[in-house]
Write an enzyme that holds these catalytic residues in place. Sequence first.
Site, PDB file in Angstrom:
ATOM      1  N   ARG A 223       0.854  -1.189   0.000  1.00  5.08           N
ATOM      2  CA  ARG A 223       0.000   0.000   0.000  1.00  5.08           C
ATOM      3  C   ARG A 223       0.890   1.239   0.000  1.00  5.08           C
ATOM      4  NH1 ARG A 223      -3.787  -2.647  -1.590  1.00  5.08           N
ATOM      5  NH2 ARG A 223      -5.792  -2.909  -0.550  1.00  5.08           N
ATOM      6  N   HIS A 271      -1.847  -0.292  -9.735  1.00  7.60           N
ATOM      7  CA  HIS A 271      -2.517  -1.184  -8.764  1.00  7.60           C
ATOM      8  C   HIS A 271      -3.040  -2.446  -9.464  1.00  7.60           C
ATOM      9  CE1 HIS A 271      -4.729  -1.251  -4.651  1.00  7.60           C
ATOM     10  NE2 HIS A 271      -4.595  -2.491  -5.115  1.00  7.60           N
TER      11      HIS A 271
HETATM   12  P1  NDP Z   1      -1.848 -10.606   5.805  1.00  9.14           P
HETATM   13  O1  NDP Z   1      -2.736  -9.943   6.802  1.00  9.14           O
HETATM   14  O2  NDP Z   1      -1.981 -12.066   5.549  1.00  9.14           O
HETATM   15  O3  NDP Z   1      -0.319 -10.364   6.211  1.00  9.14           O
HETATM   16  C1  NDP Z   1       0.129  -9.147   6.694  1.00  9.14           C
HETATM   17  C2  NDP Z   1       1.560  -9.317   7.162  1.00  9.14           C
HETATM   18  O4  NDP Z   1       2.056  -8.051   7.605  1.00  9.14           O
HETATM   19  C3  NDP Z   1       1.680 -10.271   8.365  1.00  9.14           C
HETATM   20  O5  NDP Z   1       2.831 -11.050   8.268  1.00  9.14           O
HETATM   21  C4  NDP Z   1       1.776  -9.296   9.537  1.00  9.14           C
HETATM   22  O6  NDP Z   1       2.468  -9.797  10.657  1.00  9.14           O
HETATM   23  C5  NDP Z   1       2.577  -8.187   8.903  1.00  9.14           C
HETATM   24  N1  NDP Z   1       2.410  -6.954   9.680  1.00  9.14           N
HETATM   25  C6  NDP Z   1       1.259  -6.299   9.971  1.00  9.14           C
HETATM   26  N2  NDP Z   1       1.534  -5.235  10.761  1.00  9.14           N
HETATM   27  C7  NDP Z   1       2.866  -5.226  10.961  1.00  9.14           C
HETATM   28  C8  NDP Z   1       3.742  -4.413  11.698  1.00  9.14           C
HETATM   29  N3  NDP Z   1       3.290  -3.352  12.400  1.00  9.14           N
HETATM   30  N4  NDP Z   1       5.052  -4.704  11.698  1.00  9.14           N
HETATM   31  C9  NDP Z   1       5.522  -5.773  11.025  1.00  9.14           C
HETATM   32  N5  NDP Z   1       4.742  -6.609  10.288  1.00  9.14           N
HETATM   33  C10 NDP Z   1       3.434  -6.333  10.269  1.00  9.14           C
HETATM   34  O7  NDP Z   1      -2.007  -9.786   4.457  1.00  9.14           O
HETATM   35  P2  NDP Z   1      -1.805 -10.303   2.958  1.00  9.14           P
HETATM   36  O8  NDP Z   1      -0.486 -10.967   2.866  1.00  9.14           O
HETATM   37  O9  NDP Z   1      -2.993 -11.054   2.519  1.00  9.14           O
HETATM   38  O10 NDP Z   1      -1.810  -8.918   2.163  1.00  9.14           O
HETATM   39  C11 NDP Z   1      -0.861  -7.918   2.430  1.00  9.14           C
HETATM   40  C12 NDP Z   1      -1.277  -6.623   1.762  1.00  9.14           C
HETATM   41  O11 NDP Z   1      -1.082  -6.701   0.351  1.00  9.14           O
HETATM   42  C13 NDP Z   1      -2.758  -6.257   1.871  1.00  9.14           C
HETATM   43  O12 NDP Z   1      -3.056  -5.725   3.142  1.00  9.14           O
HETATM   44  C14 NDP Z   1      -2.915  -5.249   0.759  1.00  9.14           C
HETATM   45  O13 NDP Z   1      -2.602  -3.971   1.264  1.00  9.14           O
HETATM   46  C15 NDP Z   1      -1.844  -5.663  -0.253  1.00  9.14           C
HETATM   47  N6  NDP Z   1      -2.425  -6.158  -1.511  1.00  9.14           N
HETATM   48  C16 NDP Z   1      -2.112  -5.506  -2.673  1.00  9.14           C
HETATM   49  C17 NDP Z   1      -2.596  -5.954  -3.883  1.00  9.14           C
HETATM   50  C18 NDP Z   1      -2.211  -5.288  -5.157  1.00  9.14           C
HETATM   51  O14 NDP Z   1      -2.734  -5.616  -6.227  1.00  9.14           O
HETATM   52  N7  NDP Z   1      -1.291  -4.336  -5.130  1.00  9.14           N
HETATM   53  C19 NDP Z   1      -3.489  -7.118  -3.968  1.00  9.14           C
HETATM   54  C20 NDP Z   1      -3.762  -7.720  -2.685  1.00  9.14           C
HETATM   55  C21 NDP Z   1      -3.243  -7.260  -1.513  1.00  9.14           C
HETATM   56  P3  NDP Z   1       1.913 -11.055  11.486  1.00  9.14           P
HETATM   57  O15 NDP Z   1       2.141 -12.249  10.585  1.00  9.14           O
HETATM   58  O16 NDP Z   1       2.761 -11.074  12.697  1.00  9.14           O
HETATM   59  O17 NDP Z   1       0.455 -10.790  11.748  1.00  9.14           O
HETATM   60  C1  OXD Z   2      -6.599  -5.958  -2.408  1.00 10.89           C
HETATM   61  C2  OXD Z   2      -6.095  -5.219  -3.542  1.00 10.89           C
HETATM   62  O1  OXD Z   2      -6.420  -5.514  -1.291  1.00 10.89           O
HETATM   63  O2  OXD Z   2      -6.488  -5.519  -4.683  1.00 10.89           O
HETATM   64  O3  OXD Z   2      -7.204  -7.030  -2.605  1.00 10.89           O
HETATM   65  O4  OXD Z   2      -5.266  -4.307  -3.384  1.00 10.89           O
END
Ligand code: NDP
Ligand code: OXD
Length: 308
Positions: A223, A271
């Site tokens: 993001r 995106h």
């Molecule tokens: P998850 O919720 O499965 O994973 C998030 C990860 O971030 C976890 O490992 C979590 O740690 C870690 N995290 C959260 N907060 C912190 C912090 N303060 N410090 C360190 N690590 C942290 O999310 P996803 O993997 O499913 O997706 C990640 C992001 O990808 C989404 O939130 C979205 O913003 C983005 N996305 C973008 C897309 C695009 O097309 N560009 C498409 C889909 C998603 P922990 O494991 O300890 O909880």
């Molecule tokens: C999602 C994205 O969060 O598309 O699924 O960014």
Amino acid sequence: MINVQFAARPERWETYAAPLSAAFSEAGLDVDLRTDHAPETVDYIVYAPNGLLSDFTPYIQCKAVLSLWAGVEKIITNQTLTMPLCRMVDPGLTAGMVEWVTGHVMRYHLDIDRSISMQDRWEPEVPPLAMERPVTVLGLGALGQACAKTLTQLGFPVTGWSRSPKVIDGISCQHADAGLETALSNAEIVVLLLPDTPATENTLNARTLALMPKGARIINPGRGPLIDDDALLAALKCGHVAHATLDVFRVEPLPADHPYWAHPNVTVTPHIAAETRAITSAQVIAENIRRGEVGEPYLHLVDRGLGY
Ligand code: NDP
Ligand code: OXD
């Protein structure tokens, strides 16, 4: 009969109606799926933040809101959304992200841009092997972990960083503030797959960018707010960061006058890193409704305190 309201963008209805209906039948669920249920009769909402629904108040018997998006930052602050909220973890979305991230890591690793710009010269420069190129993935959730594992299989030494401690075969796992320093200190390529929360804003800032080795590259499909844009532009200007590939931005579409567009060392993508796929995500939605109906815990429930 279970009433399911489809509340993503209206033009997505055609893509999702058949896969959702098929997944409900396969799961043995008797569902009336529509876009126009009377709100007070709705049991579940299939939701996307770019759809038309923003006031959940009239959905008085809704048991859960099931997001088609992985990122929930646009919806988590909605005060009218008081029912459980599940984010999307979809094998199709994950596969797309793995492909996109791997492709952009390989572009940097093999210096493909150099080859393209050297079509008039015979100046061989052999890239190192993957095993000589440390990569760091910030975020070890559904997407970060899948990308990290694929990069490991290709031979890259991968360090991952998350909020809570983890043990993952083949990946050097770091966590919390001290772990971020370790994770960035040798990262020649950094991939951001963190959610947008108050705690992750500006994860890459002037201080943390300086921890990375000179000439590092950044890939952000997470993001926009994860990066302090002014700090990144300054790091690009002095060459500390060699290049950045950015798929997500604080304001989307990225405004026409934003310096990223014209920057020679920035690649902007709109995106598109990964999209939820109808057939695979429909099965996840159906499984969560099945769970809701029999009182089992939902999959991928959002923790409102943590913001993801
Ligand atoms: P998850 O919720 O499965 O994973 C998030 C990860 O971030 C976890 O490992 C979590 O740690 C870690 N995290 C959260 N907060 C912190 C912090 N303060 N410090 C360190 N690590 C942290 O999310 P996803 O993997 O499913 O997706 C990640 C992001 O990808 C989404 O939130 C979205 O913003 C983005 N996305 C973008 C897309 C695009 O097309 N560009 C498409 C889909 C998603 P922990 O494991 O300890 O909880
Ligand atoms: C999602 C994205 O969060 O598309 O699924 O960014």
